[in-house]
Write an enzyme that holds these catalytic residues in place. Structure first.
Site, PDB file in Angstrom:
ATOM      1  NE  ARG A 108       5.284 -27.681  -2.826  1.00 52.38           N
ATOM      2  CZ  ARG A 108       5.454 -28.986  -2.807  1.00 52.38           C
ATOM      3  NH1 ARG A 108       4.722 -29.758  -3.591  1.00 52.38           N
ATOM      4  NH2 ARG A 108       6.362 -29.514  -2.025  1.00 52.38           N
ATOM      5  CE  LYS A 130       1.509  -5.061  -0.754  1.00 48.34           C
ATOM      6  NZ  LYS A 130       1.676  -3.775  -0.051  1.00 48.34           N
ATOM      7  CD  GLU A 172      -6.486   2.002   2.160  1.00 48.79           C
ATOM      8  OE1 GLU A 172      -5.718   2.465   1.295  1.00 48.79           O
ATOM      9  OE2 GLU A 172      -6.070   1.512   3.235  1.00 48.79           O
ATOM     10  CE  LYS A 209      -3.775  -2.124  -4.156  1.00 43.39           C
ATOM     11  NZ  LYS A 209      -4.094  -2.763  -2.921  1.00 43.39           N
ATOM     12  CD  GLU A 219       4.884  -2.692  -0.943  1.00 41.36           C
ATOM     13  OE1 GLU A 219       3.668  -2.661  -1.068  1.00 41.36           O
ATOM     14  OE2 GLU A 219       5.477  -2.851   0.138  1.00 41.36           O
ATOM     15  NE  ARG A 223       1.221  -3.438  -4.231  1.00 50.37           N
ATOM     16  CZ  ARG A 223       0.589  -4.576  -4.360  1.00 50.37           C
ATOM     17  NH1 ARG A 223       1.001  -5.455  -5.260  1.00 50.37           N
ATOM     18  NH2 ARG A 223      -0.465  -4.868  -3.615  1.00 50.37           N
ATOM     19  CG  ASN A 227       2.703   0.665   1.930  1.00 51.48           C
ATOM     20  OD1 ASN A 227       1.785   0.037   2.433  1.00 51.48           O
ATOM     21  ND2 ASN A 227       3.590   0.107   1.131  1.00 51.48           N
ATOM     22  CG  HIS A 230      -1.170   2.287   4.775  1.00 52.51           C
ATOM     23  ND1 HIS A 230      -1.768   3.276   4.026  1.00 52.51           N
ATOM     24  CD2 HIS A 230      -2.027   1.231   4.740  1.00 52.51           C
ATOM     25  CE1 HIS A 230      -2.931   2.829   3.558  1.00 52.51           C
ATOM     26  NE2 HIS A 230      -3.111   1.593   3.981  1.00 52.51           N
ATOM     27  CG  HIS A 234      -0.133  -0.544   8.992  1.00 60.67           C
ATOM     28  ND1 HIS A 234       0.590  -1.043   7.950  1.00 60.67           N
ATOM     29  CD2 HIS A 234      -1.427  -0.816   8.713  1.00 60.67           C
ATOM     30  CE1 HIS A 234      -0.228  -1.595   7.066  1.00 60.67           C
ATOM     31  NE2 HIS A 234      -1.460  -1.467   7.506  1.00 60.67           N
ATOM     32  CG  HIS A 249      -7.002  -0.416   7.586  1.00 62.62           C
ATOM     33  ND1 HIS A 249      -5.692  -0.644   7.954  1.00 62.62           N
ATOM     34  CD2 HIS A 249      -6.964  -0.005   6.286  1.00 62.62           C
ATOM     35  CE1 HIS A 249      -4.905  -0.399   6.918  1.00 62.62           C
ATOM     36  NE2 HIS A 249      -5.649  -0.012   5.897  1.00 62.62           N
TER      37      HIS A 249
HETATM   38  N1  GLY Z   1      -2.553  -1.811   0.377  1.00 65.69           N
HETATM   39  C1  GLY Z   1      -1.343  -1.466  -0.237  1.00 65.69           C
HETATM   40  C2  GLY Z   1      -0.979  -2.335  -1.372  1.00 65.69           C
HETATM   41  O1  GLY Z   1      -1.760  -3.163  -1.814  1.00 65.69           O
HETATM   42  O2  GLY Z   1       0.133  -2.231  -1.852  1.00 65.69           O
END
Ligand code: GLY
Length: 340
Positions: A108, A130, A172, A209, A219, A223, A227, A230, A234, A249
């Site tokens: 955990r 993330k 980025e 960021k 998010e 947030r 993206n 992306h 993606h 990427h």
């Molecule tokens: N890479 C996008 C974010 O961290 O929200």
């Protein structure tokens, strides 16, 4: 622009001193380091830290899987790591995301320190908590939000990277400027890629960021602007993953930004003039030619995007340089037209 870095992040001039301070604060009962074959060879020799086990995985997005995660849990279990132990993730985005996920779910949650070694992971994955793995071909499909105990960034590691990899991370940096900072955009336009001072630009990019993440850590709304580029990016990255010419990427995101700007123009959000300026800049950095797949081949990837809802495919699209909208529903007819 003043820097607004996360409290857990050091821009380090002396990696060993900052790492040993972080370890002293955490006072772990055991220490494991996660590396791949590249960071084992090029980065690990720079660290002077005594550890209980070295966990090695294979580099590459294709190994960001549950199987690799099981291997990490197995190794942690084998040396009887506890919740007071520490995992140090030494590597790029895959190592940070997957190592962080493995640590956050082990018993955990055990603490972890990320030492991002690629430009991409230094400016993006280093902030915002993330963590996760890919699943059934879907990027970051399984994961959690959890901040590391510490992130230690040292630009010396960038010297070990090929130029293509550096340019990937640069996408980025471009994205952060475009969604929030005309000042950073102007800075980017003052220098050629070769002239960029990483020690100056990385903290600025992370600060942009971090400002967004602080407003919306999980998010729920704003947030999503991170993206930008992306949704299409993606889908392209996933589509080309198993081809003879996989995209890095950032290369996929560069193309994603170009195509999403064209979508933003059709949606009436971005002026054609600004779209051309931005797309000209991106093309000048990347010099990439891509045979775009037909819309039908990207459709299944686009439909899996985490920002979508029952109404359809939602995008984060630029309104102008320095401002980005999110949650914009785009008709499939528009996507078909752009992705011809
Ligand atoms: N890479 C996008 C974010 O961290 O929200």
């Amino acid at each position: 622009m003043s820097n607004n870095l996360p409290s857990y992040l050091d821009i380090s001039k002396d990696i060993n001193s900052d790492l040993s301070n972080a370890i002293e604060t955490l006072n772990p009962d055991k220490i494991a380091i996660l590396v791949d074959e590249n960071t084992k060879k090029y980065c690990l020799p720079h660290l002077h830290v005594s550890i209980d086990t070295l966990i090695e995985i294979q580099s590459g997005e294709q190994h960001k899987t549950l199987e690799t995660c099981s291997h990490i849990w197995h190794q942690l279990t084998a040396i009887e790591c506890s919740r007071k132990s520490l995992l140090i993730n030494l590597g790029g985005g895959v190592i940070g995301d997957m190592g962080g996920f493995a640590a956050s779910t082990y018993k955990r949650g055990m603490p972890f320190i990320n030492i991002p070694t690629t430009l991409l992971s230094q400016v993006d994955a280093s902030v915002g908590g993330k963590l996760g793995i890919d699943f059934e071909g879907l990027k970051n499909h399984i994961g959690v939000f959890q901040d590391p105990a510490r992130v230690i960034i040292n630009t010396e590691f960038l010297k070990t990277l090929p130029k293509r990899e550096l340019k990937s991370g640069f996408a980025e940096i471009i994205k952060h400027a475009l969604i929030r900072s005309t000042e950073q955009w102007e800075y980017l336009n003052r220098y050629s890629f070769e002239e960029i001072n990483w020690d100056e630009i990385i903290p600025k990019s992370i600060s942009i960021k971090n400002e967004v993440v602080q407003e919306d850590p999980l998010e729920g709304g704003i947030r999503k602007v991170l993206n930008y580029g992306h949704t299409v990016g993606h889908a392209l990255e996933s589509y080309f993953l198993n081809s003879k010419t996989p995209l890095l990427h950032g290369e996929a995101i560069a193309w994603g930004m170009i195509l999403e700007n064209e979508i933003a123009v059709i949606a009436g959000l971005l002026s054609k003039g600004e779209s051309e300026v931005i797309n000209g800049f991106i093309r000048s950095v990347y010099d990439i030619n891509l045979e775009l797949p037909a819309y039908e081949l990207l459709r299944s990837h686009l439909l899996q995007d985490k920002k979508n809802d029952a109404q359809g495919i939602r995008f984060s699209l630029l309104e102008k340089i320095g401002a980005c909208a999110h949650g914009v529903l785009v008709e499939e007819t528009v996507l078909k037209d752009i992705l011809k």
